[in-house]
Scaffold this active site. Structure first.
Site, PDB file in Angstrom:
ATOM      1  N   ARG A 186      18.747   5.480  14.031  1.00  0.00           N
ATOM      2  CA  ARG A 186      19.361   5.266  15.116  1.00  0.00           C
ATOM      3  C   ARG A 186      20.897   4.898  15.163  1.00  0.00           C
ATOM      4  NH1 ARG A 186      15.621   1.087  18.132  1.00  0.00           N
ATOM      5  NH2 ARG A 186      15.619   0.472  16.040  1.00  0.00           N
TER       6      ARG A 186
ATOM      7  N   LYS B  47       3.830   1.223   2.200  1.00  0.00           N
ATOM      8  CA  LYS B  47       2.943   0.185   2.815  1.00  0.00           C
ATOM      9  C   LYS B  47       3.768  -0.665   3.560  1.00  0.00           C
ATOM     10  CE  LYS B  47       2.871  -3.664  -0.018  1.00  0.00           C
ATOM     11  NZ  LYS B  47       3.834  -4.611  -0.575  1.00  0.00           N
TER      12      LYS B  47
ATOM     13  N   ASP C 264       2.036   3.702  -3.627  1.00  0.00           N
ATOM     14  CA  ASP C 264       1.883   2.103  -4.197  1.00  0.00           C
ATOM     15  C   ASP C 264       2.905   2.048  -5.275  1.00  0.00           C
ATOM     16  OD1 ASP C 264       1.354  -0.123  -5.950  1.00  0.00           O
ATOM     17  OD2 ASP C 264      -0.644  -0.452  -4.745  1.00  0.00           O
ATOM     18  N   HIS C 265       3.805   1.533  -5.191  1.00  0.00           N
ATOM     19  CA  HIS C 265       5.052   1.931  -6.335  1.00  0.00           C
ATOM     20  C   HIS C 265       4.707   1.491  -7.499  1.00  0.00           C
ATOM     21  CE1 HIS C 265       6.482  -2.003  -5.565  1.00  0.00           C
ATOM     22  NE2 HIS C 265       7.225  -2.038  -6.510  1.00  0.00           N
TER      23      HIS C 265
ATOM     24  N   LYS D 297       4.917   2.902 -12.088  1.00  0.00           N
ATOM     25  CA  LYS D 297       5.744   2.230 -13.151  1.00  0.00           C
ATOM     26  C   LYS D 297       5.379   3.128 -14.482  1.00  0.00           C
ATOM     27  CE  LYS D 297       6.339  -1.874 -10.818  1.00  0.00           C
ATOM     28  NZ  LYS D 297       7.655  -2.268 -10.735  1.00  0.00           N
TER      29      LYS D 297
ATOM     30  N   ASP E 113       0.325  -9.001   0.592  1.00  0.00           N
ATOM     31  CA  ASP E 113       1.541  -8.101  -0.058  1.00  0.00           C
ATOM     32  C   ASP E 113       1.382  -7.422  -1.330  1.00  0.00           C
ATOM     33  OD1 ASP E 113       4.417  -7.533   0.397  1.00  0.00           O
ATOM     34  OD2 ASP E 113       4.749  -9.144  -1.225  1.00  0.00           O
TER      35      ASP E 113
ATOM     36  N   HIS F 132      -1.237  -3.708  -5.176  1.00  0.00           N
ATOM     37  CA  HIS F 132      -0.714  -3.683  -6.330  1.00  0.00           C
ATOM     38  C   HIS F 132      -1.506  -4.258  -7.661  1.00  0.00           C
ATOM     39  CE1 HIS F 132       2.807  -2.424  -4.434  1.00  0.00           C
ATOM     40  NE2 HIS F 132       3.384  -3.561  -4.459  1.00  0.00           N
TER      41      HIS F 132
ATOM     42  N   LYS G 252       5.481 -16.047  -5.805  1.00  0.00           N
ATOM     43  CA  LYS G 252       7.176 -15.765  -5.737  1.00  0.00           C
ATOM     44  C   LYS G 252       7.726 -17.182  -6.094  1.00  0.00           C
ATOM     45  CE  LYS G 252       7.521 -12.222  -2.190  1.00  0.00           C
ATOM     46  NZ  LYS G 252       7.980 -11.138  -3.232  1.00  0.00           N
TER      47      LYS G 252
END
Ligand code: BG6
Length: 512
Positions: A50, A156, A185-186, A190, A243, A248, A348
């Site tokens: 935008r 995601k 799904d990164h 890997k 998350d 993952h 985390k």
């Protein structure tokens, strides 16, 4: 995968072209693919957003992103000069049908100049509420009609729960064919994760022992040092279970537990992975307390710095009940894995950033050696370090050199640091696969839905019973104390340092 060097003429349209992901991951990935010679001459990236920008200002922004986030540092000026004309920008509003007409015109102009119908890749790096309008207008404007050439890549989160994931899948499949939809799904891109397939299925040595007869337990740990950064708003509605575990960690579990595929075809691999998800025993609400632990970080210390607790982070409710740590014990109901616990945990603000898979083998059935010799007799253990350390380690027992028969743990190591090429980033692998139409490493709708089914009982139980002890671990620790109890009941301990940072890696008691 990647049998041919160059993709066909391709136009990539990025919805969310001014967003963080484009700058941090997508553009650096395309740039590295370009440097490595994977992109065709007829290649274009059209960023949509935008913010009013012209092509030049858009390119400058992306270049700044590249300077900050590229794995190879600042781009070489000549190479950037050659690459950046491939990028253009279109100021547009996702909710405005007019924007899709403009996009259509742009696509046609490019294809007319190239004198060919290009493959079209639409990358949806946008908030979930925009996926509906974006896909509907793409469909109505007829921008992705060719299932063999036109692809939709979806980032995601795939919904918030089973119901919203189903709705999203219905929306996508109403407008496109399943084979055109690439759900990222990164973790699957890997290098170290892909190598699990090579390790398991390109070697004859491990597979015969890869089952309940030889394996005691499996642990999958993804520890992050970062907090929620500036994503408090999103994270409040997500939490560690949604998350990280739903996607993952469950995908890593699939890689470890799947049956050997007959071929390397996308559908075959995805079927075998879906089998694993279907085999995971569903928890009843009563079992959730025994099989899952949640945590939330309070203030603490990391690398000598004082860091705030989760409830003090921007965008977070000061009374928040959102978990920033989750540990779950799963069992698989199938012949190979019956009775073997799979422990998954992620958090985390942990002491270190480290992701690894630990496969612990059963102890020897009978010790030939006297107790004095075998004080250090530990079961064999295979550790697949995913990041940032990238290696595979096999622990075995050896004789300590010397005149006495003393046993000591030893390790065989395959270290990627010593392999010749610098590892590509996950997005490079995944984008190249998408360019080449290879969906092996992408999620199919059924996989996404079964993964939601697996975690739904935990989600529902946690949501209906707010945690009374949050925050229950300090930033800089290894998670809440009861995560130890979760696995101690089976006589196991976490492979990476424990909550109290106390026990060094190799000193865990073996199962009695
Ligand atoms: C993302 C999560 O999918 O993965 C983030 O939304 C998390 O919360 C990230 O930080 C971790 O990815 P990586 O590749 O850094 O381990």
């Amino acid at each position: 995968m990647k049998a041919v060097k160059k993709a066909a003429p391709t136009i990539v349209v990025i919805f969310g072209g001014t967003g963080d992901l484009t700058k941090r991951k997508l553009l650096p990935a395309f740039y590295h693919l370009y440097l490595a010679g994977w992109l065709p001459q007829e290649f274009a990236i059209i960023g949509l957003g935008r913010t009013p920008l012209d092509d030049e200002r858009y390119r400058t922004r992306l270049r700044e992103g590249l300077e900050e986030f590229s794995r190879t540092g600042k781009p070489d000026p000549d190479k950037w000069q050659a690459f950046n004309p491939h990028i253009t920008y279109l100021t547009s509003d996702i909710n405005d049908p007019q924007a899709y007409q403009q996009l259509a015109q742009k696509l046609e102009e490019l294809e007319a100049a190239w004198e060919t119908r290009a493959n079209r890749l639409f990358y949806l790096s946008i908030a979930p509420q925009f996926i509906g309008p974006a896909t509907t207008y793409l469909h109505q404007t007829g921008l992705a009609p060719d299932a063999a050439r036109d692809r939709i890549i979806v980032e995601k989160p795939f919904g918030k729960d089973l119901e919203t994931a189903r709705q999203l899948n219905q929306l996508l499949t109403r407008n496109f064919q399943e084979g055109q939809i690439y759900r990222i799904d990164h973790y699957l891109g890997k290098e170290t994760v892909q190598n699990i397939l090579a390790f398991r299925f390109a070697n004859a040595l491990f597979e015969p022992t890869w089952n309940r007869n030889y394996i005691d337990f499996v642990q999958i740990s993804v520890a992050e040092q970062v907090g929620v950064e500036d994503r408090g708003g999103y994270y409040e509605g997500a939490g560690a279970l949604r998350d990280m575990i739903q996607n993952h960690l469950l995908q890593l579990l699939c890689m470890v537990a799947m049956e050997p595929p007959v071929s390397f075809e996308a559908e075959e691999i995805r079927n075998r992975k879906a089998d694993v998800l279907r085999a995971i025993r569903r928890l009843t609400p009563d079992q959730v307390n025994k099989s899952a632990v949640r945590g939330q970080y309070g203030p603490g210390w990391l690398r000598g710095n004082r860091v705030p607790g989760y409830r003090e982070e921007p965008g977070v409710d000061p009374q928040s009940n959102t978990e920033t740590y989750a540990a779950v014990k799963f069992y698989l109901d199938n012949w190979r894995w019956q009775g073997v616990p799979f422990y998954l945990r992620t958090g985390k603000r942990m002491q270190e950033k480290t992701s690894s898979i630990t496969v612990q083998f059963r102890p020897v059935p009978h010790s030939t050696f006297a107790a004095t010799m075998s004080e250090n007799l530990l079961p064999n253990r295979l550790t697949i370090n995913i990041q940032p350390q990238m290696d595979i380690r096999l622990r075995f027992t050896a004789k300590r050199p010397g005149l006495e028969m003393d046993l000591t743990p030893a390790e065989m190591v395959f270290d990627y640091g010593h392999s010749s090429t610098q590892a590509p980033e996950a997005y490079e692998t995944l984008l190249l696969d998408a360019l080449q139409g290879d969906a092996t490493l992408f999620m199919r709708s059924d996989q996404v839905e079964v993964a939601w089914e697996v975690i739904t009982p935990i989600l529902e139980t946690w949501e209906s019973r707010p945690s009374l002890d949050f925050p229950n671990y300090s930033a800089g620790m290894w998670g809440p104390e009861n995560a130890e109890a979760l696995i101690a009941r089976e006589g196991h301990t976490w492979a990476v340092s424990t909550h109290f940072g106390g026990r060094p890696k190799d000193q865990e008691p073996t199962k009695a």
